[in-house]
Design a protein around this motif. Sequence first.
Motif, PDB file in Angstrom:
ATOM      1  N   SER A 178       1.502  -4.873 -47.739  1.00 56.57           N
ATOM      2  CA  SER A 178       1.497  -4.386 -46.359  1.00 56.57           C
ATOM      3  C   SER A 178       1.878  -5.508 -45.405  1.00 56.57           C
ATOM      4  CB  SER A 178       0.108  -3.853 -45.989  1.00 56.57           C
ATOM      5  OG  SER A 178      -0.879  -4.865 -46.159  1.00 56.57           O
ATOM      6  N   ARG A 194      10.184  -1.970 -45.889  1.00 57.58           N
ATOM      7  CA  ARG A 194      10.008  -0.571 -46.257  1.00 57.58           C
ATOM      8  C   ARG A 194      10.788  -0.245 -47.537  1.00 57.58           C
ATOM      9  NH1 ARG A 194       6.616   2.069 -46.206  1.00 57.58           N
ATOM     10  NH2 ARG A 194       7.521   4.076 -45.664  1.00 57.58           N
ATOM     11  N   SER A 248       3.874  -1.019 -46.795  1.00 57.97           N
ATOM     12  CA  SER A 248       3.464  -0.307 -45.588  1.00 57.97           C
ATOM     13  C   SER A 248       3.630  -1.264 -44.418  1.00 57.97           C
ATOM     14  CB  SER A 248       2.004   0.143 -45.695  1.00 57.97           C
ATOM     15  OG  SER A 248       1.823   0.992 -46.809  1.00 57.97           O
ATOM     16  N   THR A 292      -4.508  -1.665 -37.211  1.00 61.65           N
ATOM     17  CA  THR A 292      -3.710  -1.860 -38.420  1.00 61.65           C
ATOM     18  C   THR A 292      -4.569  -1.671 -39.663  1.00 61.65           C
ATOM     19  OG1 THR A 292      -2.230  -3.396 -37.267  1.00 61.65           O
ATOM     20  CG2 THR A 292      -2.251  -3.509 -39.670  1.00 61.65           C
ATOM     21  N   HIS A 305      -4.880   1.955 -40.318  1.00 65.44           N
ATOM     22  CA  HIS A 305      -3.660   2.646 -40.752  1.00 65.44           C
ATOM     23  C   HIS A 305      -3.200   2.235 -42.150  1.00 65.44           C
ATOM     24  CE1 HIS A 305      -2.484   4.971 -37.226  1.00 65.44           C
ATOM     25  NE2 HIS A 305      -2.802   3.950 -36.446  1.00 65.44           N
ATOM     26  N   ILE A 306      -3.173   0.931 -42.431  1.00 64.31           N
ATOM     27  CA  ILE A 306      -2.589   0.475 -43.702  1.00 64.31           C
ATOM     28  C   ILE A 306      -3.485  -0.509 -44.457  1.00 64.31           C
ATOM     29  CG2 ILE A 306      -0.232   0.792 -42.846  1.00 64.31           C
ATOM     30  CD1 ILE A 306      -0.053  -2.268 -42.497  1.00 64.31           C
ATOM     31  N   PRO A 365      -3.573  -6.296 -43.188  1.00 61.03           N
ATOM     32  CA  PRO A 365      -2.193  -6.663 -43.533  1.00 61.03           C
ATOM     33  C   PRO A 365      -2.154  -7.912 -44.408  1.00 61.03           C
ATOM     34  CG  PRO A 365      -2.678  -7.281 -41.269  1.00 61.03           C
ATOM     35  CD  PRO A 365      -3.850  -6.477 -41.750  1.00 61.03           C
TER      36      PRO A 365
END
Length: 233
Positions: A8, A27, A32, A72, A75-76, A79
């Motif tokens: 991610s 991507r 992600s 963040t 969502h994913i 990171p």
Amino acid sequence: MSTIPYRSALIIGAGPGISASLTRSFRLAGLSVVIAARDTGKLKSLAEQTGAIALEVDASDPSQVERLFAQTDAHIGPPEVVIYNASGRVRGPLTDLDPSEVERAVAVSALGAFYSVQQAARRMLAAGKGAILLTGATAGVKGFANSAPFAMGKFALRGLAQSAARELAPKGIHVAHVVVDGGVRSELRGDPAEAPDSTLDPDAIAQTYVDLLRQHRSAWSWEIEVRPWVERF
């Protein structure tokens, strides 16, 4: 399967140039991606094309950076790659510069990077891995006339990267500073007919970031410069 050893990424200061190329590269590799900027309207097309998640942030505000990382996470997940591309620029003679504008420019280039590195490090230390890449510029190693605020911010950014690399690398976190030494090509800024290859291709810059992420930890780079082959230095 991705050859990038991370799952991610969060790109702060996203836009149509280097960040867009990075978003597409990540991507395609299966990562992600969250892309963040003050104006998410400018990110709508990129988000639709790539499936990246666009979030709003003013990187000079520590509370907004903290909120961005929390969003963040939701969502994913935390990171595993954080890239800081935001910068502030004010041009003019030293005697004419507005102190408040200078403060704002340095806050975006340098303090925003610190807030972001701090939030990233807290998550990556807990995970025992991660990568933080900071986008620098020629101004970070050579200050130009009538561009003191940009040089101040980019010099501070380079110092942050060097310090963070020495502190975090032994703990499994790869920190690197990328000196973009030259103008970046875009739809509005192409190579002059008399000087082909005189600007940097953003896709080629993105490939350099990907190559950094693929480095084995026994040979990590903390800094790398990219410039056109015809650039004077």
